[in-house]
Scaffold this motif. Sequence first.
Motif, mmCIF file in Angstrom:
data_model
loop_
_atom_site.group_PDB
_atom_site.id
_atom_site.type_symbol
_atom_site.label_atom_id
_atom_site.label_comp_id
_atom_site.label_asym_id
_atom_site.label_seq_id
_atom_site.Cartn_x
_atom_site.Cartn_y
_atom_site.Cartn_z
ATOM 1 N N THR A 1 12.784 9.664 -11.875
ATOM 2 C CA THR A 1 12.878 8.303 -12.803
ATOM 3 C C THR A 1 11.645 7.592 -12.862
ATOM 4 O O THR A 1 11.678 6.665 -13.448
ATOM 5 C CB THR A 1 14.137 7.819 -12.443
ATOM 6 N N SER A 2 10.690 8.158 -11.973
ATOM 7 C CA SER A 2 9.654 7.143 -11.940
ATOM 8 C C SER A 2 8.561 7.752 -11.595
ATOM 9 O O SER A 2 8.340 8.991 -11.342
ATOM 10 C CB SER A 2 10.017 6.241 -10.527
ATOM 11 N N THR A 3 7.425 7.172 -11.698
ATOM 12 C CA THR A 3 5.980 7.729 -11.557
ATOM 13 C C THR A 3 5.404 6.987 -10.298
ATOM 14 O O THR A 3 5.529 5.986 -10.236
ATOM 15 C CB THR A 3 4.893 7.280 -12.720
ATOM 16 N N GLY B 1 2.440 6.515 -7.739
ATOM 17 C CA GLY B 1 0.851 6.868 -7.408
ATOM 18 C C GLY B 1 0.575 6.125 -6.225
ATOM 19 O O GLY B 1 1.146 5.174 -5.771
ATOM 20 N N ALA B 2 -0.463 6.913 -5.558
ATOM 21 C CA ALA B 2 -0.905 6.301 -4.310
ATOM 22 C C ALA B 2 -1.574 5.085 -4.174
ATOM 23 O O ALA B 2 -2.546 5.001 -5.357
ATOM 24 C CB ALA B 2 -1.536 7.561 -3.335
ATOM 25 N N ILE B 3 -1.472 4.039 -3.840
ATOM 26 C CA ILE B 3 -2.428 2.977 -3.492
ATOM 27 C C ILE B 3 -3.113 3.184 -2.193
ATOM 28 O O ILE B 3 -2.498 2.796 -1.204
ATOM 29 C CB ILE B 3 -1.726 1.586 -3.849
ATOM 30 N N PHE C 1 1.073 -0.908 -0.147
ATOM 31 C CA PHE C 1 -0.057 0.062 0.003
ATOM 32 C C PHE C 1 0.985 1.371 -0.067
ATOM 33 O O PHE C 1 2.211 1.099 -0.056
ATOM 34 C CB PHE C 1 -1.060 0.208 1.388
ATOM 35 N N GLY C 2 0.195 2.413 -0.033
ATOM 36 C CA GLY C 2 1.042 3.489 0.075
ATOM 37 C C GLY C 2 1.439 4.029 -1.410
ATOM 38 O O GLY C 2 0.646 4.427 -1.905
ATOM 39 N N THR C 3 2.507 3.758 -1.759
ATOM 40 C CA THR C 3 2.796 4.560 -3.272
ATOM 41 C C THR C 3 3.361 3.422 -4.143
ATOM 42 O O THR C 3 4.004 2.303 -3.681
ATOM 43 C CB THR C 3 4.062 5.776 -2.975
ATOM 44 N N ARG C 4 3.208 3.249 -5.139
ATOM 45 C CA ARG C 4 3.284 2.492 -6.216
ATOM 46 C C ARG C 4 4.257 3.268 -6.946
ATOM 47 O O ARG C 4 4.084 4.536 -7.694
ATOM 48 C CB ARG C 4 2.204 2.237 -7.165
ATOM 49 N N VAL C 5 5.472 2.848 -7.407
ATOM 50 C CA VAL C 5 6.735 3.334 -8.245
ATOM 51 C C VAL C 5 6.689 2.479 -9.297
ATOM 52 O O VAL C 5 6.821 1.355 -9.348
ATOM 53 C CB VAL C 5 7.873 3.190 -7.473
ATOM 54 N N THR C 6 6.432 3.368 -10.403
ATOM 55 C CA THR C 6 6.590 2.720 -11.809
ATOM 56 C C THR C 6 7.823 3.236 -12.504
ATOM 57 O O THR C 6 7.868 4.139 -12.701
ATOM 58 C CB THR C 6 5.486 3.118 -12.642
ATOM 59 N N GLN C 7 8.910 2.163 -12.865
ATOM 60 C CA GLN C 7 9.927 2.840 -13.465
ATOM 61 C C GLN C 7 9.787 3.138 -15.017
ATOM 62 O O GLN C 7 9.053 2.802 -15.456
ATOM 63 C CB GLN C 7 11.212 1.760 -13.365
ATOM 64 N N ARG C 8 10.285 4.388 -15.292
ATOM 65 C CA ARG C 8 9.945 4.666 -16.671
ATOM 66 C C ARG C 8 11.125 3.889 -17.547
ATOM 67 O O ARG C 8 12.091 4.185 -17.467
ATOM 68 C CB ARG C 8 10.237 6.130 -16.872
ATOM 69 N N THR D 1 7.336 11.511 -18.244
ATOM 70 C CA THR D 1 6.412 11.358 -16.936
ATOM 71 C C THR D 1 4.942 11.572 -17.481
ATOM 72 O O THR D 1 4.891 12.741 -18.176
ATOM 73 C CB THR D 1 6.745 12.232 -15.835
ATOM 74 N N THR D 2 4.102 10.716 -16.957
ATOM 75 C CA THR D 2 2.517 10.949 -17.676
ATOM 76 C C THR D 2 1.711 10.994 -16.211
ATOM 77 O O THR D 2 2.160 10.372 -15.175
ATOM 78 C CB THR D 2 1.993 10.004 -18.342
ATOM 79 N N ALA E 1 -4.919 0.237 -10.960
ATOM 80 C CA ALA E 1 -4.875 0.525 -9.296
ATOM 81 C C ALA E 1 -6.074 1.351 -9.068
ATOM 82 O O ALA E 1 -6.578 1.406 -8.217
ATOM 83 C CB ALA E 1 -3.790 1.114 -9.186
#
Lengths: 170, 476
Positions: free
Chosen positions: B10-12, B14-16, A33-40, A88-89, A56
């Motif tokens: 380097t990353s996006t 988002g809160a879950i 939970f908390g934050t999801r980090v998606t590598q670009r 970044t999107t 999500a």
Amino acid sequence: MSELTLTVMRLGFLAVLWLFVIVAVQVIRSDLFGTRVTQRGSRRDAGRPQQAARQAAPPQQRQQSAGGRQRRGAPTKLVVSEGTLTGTTVALQGQTITLGRAHDSTIVLDDDYASSRHARIYPDRDGQWIVEDLGSTNGTYLDRTRLTTPTPIPLGAPIRIGKTVIELRK
Amino acid sequence: MSTNTSTHHTSTIGAIGAPSRRNTELALLVFAVVIPVFAYANVGLAINDEVPTGLMGYGLGLGLLAGVGHLVVRKFAPYADPLMLPLATLLNGLGLVAIWRLDQSELLQSIKQAGTAAPRQLMYTAMGIALFIVVLIFLKDHRVLQRYTYISMVGALFLLLLPLVPGLGQNIYGARIWISVAGFSIQPGEFAKIVLAIFFAGYLMVKRDALALASRRFIGLYLPRGRDLGPILVVWAMSILILVFETDLGTSLLFFGMFVIMLYVATERTSWIVFGLLMSVVGAVGVASFEPHIQQRVDAWLDPMREYTLSRQGVAGHSEQAMQALWAFGSGGTLGTGWGQGHSELIRFAANSDFILATFGEELGLAGVMALLLLYALIVERGVRTALAARDPFGKLLAIGLSGAFALQVFVVAGGVMGLIPLTGMTMPFLAYGGSSVIANWALIGILLRISDTARRPAPAPAPNPDAEMTQVVRP
């Protein structure tokens, strides 16, 4: 009590104790939970993170389609096309997007030319996306013109803040 | 949910939002009650060849306490961490079994070290869970504690100094960390741990910028300004005073260590850890050079066999505990002797409190002790995770301070019993016999659950922007 029974109980107890530890670790694994980090990554797997982001956030999307706020041809994402955050999107889901150096901004700009609360992008009642300069020092530019009033954003028009350029895309 | 999407270089990110996970907690809790019941039956079968008569009573008692705790969490902290309550319940339950197992020892009964400890420990557990419930019900928001920053400081000092008050404080076996009120012995230090964490969190939240930014760089280390060294010096002096006057290495190490951990987390400066380690080494060595009680502990740590021989020869002031504990671990081996079949009662004094880990080491072996240490590690991990997820700096620091103190306490006790560091008079959280420890640690878990509930609660929908409604957009 026979030796055999006691040995079985002794090993059985250790097994059960370790089983608890393993189950607890499994719970942690499923408890992200908390934050999801998606590598670009490279462009090839650029589709994957978006898919993950969509998974999500199902409730909001459903809510949106029910409300019918999203019109045909409306932008669905905001893309940073120049600057340190290139690539970044941010999915547009009816929320206000703030830009600036303040760490609680939606897009945190690491740019000496940006103010801490530089600009914001929000949908008006018709679902049209509007960009508004929040009294920044160096100004927000839509195409080449410096913004003085909240202005609707055409699809693909570059919004320039310092060294960062963002645009809305479908 | 993903409305507060933010970005990074380097990353996006988002809160879950997390689901509430209460049913997971319930399932784990049932598991955590079944394991001690199994162990309890095992002890009875091994010692008396029969399933103990008190099995239903203990099982139901523990189950009832855990169930009430769970219902209160469900009602008052629905988004709290699902693991902490089951982990604490399991450790507490296993502690009860080990204490009951030592109660059966005739040797310990004859020297009045055990006999009726288990029912008392069950009562302390009930009091602990009651305090846990009180914390969850009345502490609606942990940020309220921030208001009591300086009162907490006074309160913590008061609690720490209580054992030194003549007539109230008791000097038990060389350490002056107990007070005696109405026939009960209380260790105020256990409660001071929590109160002090509140003070440090409130203080560091305000001062961390000054402590982090105003510094000079010197050989890769940030050297703080002289006047910013003030607080760390004060806390250091305080822990040295505890060491000198209460002759308790554990309490002293715990408080100083907690401060250094929180200082590091608040400022992100490694130099504080270097300073902290240097200062604690200097302090400990300095005090050990003139304080006979500490000196003796160090000697016993360096040469437990000599201590054992002296004690056997009847020289006063020496004890064979440390060596007996090491033998207990040794005879346990990898898989242990099995519940009820070890001889850890030979530790005699404090076999069911400070030295309870030796009983687990002998009867469950390395495999069991590793599992126990992992259970502690999981509690600490959940605490640190709570700190990471907390949105306010005070909550972050408080969660780190509490879980850091918990981890330090486990390290100090386990290290002492296993001979890694000199022995100190502290108790293994939840496992060991001792009212203050059990009650204070349940309160600690309560506060951590409250912070984690706040941290994991899905963010409320952003308020509609009034400006957006008011602004008239002029379209060309």
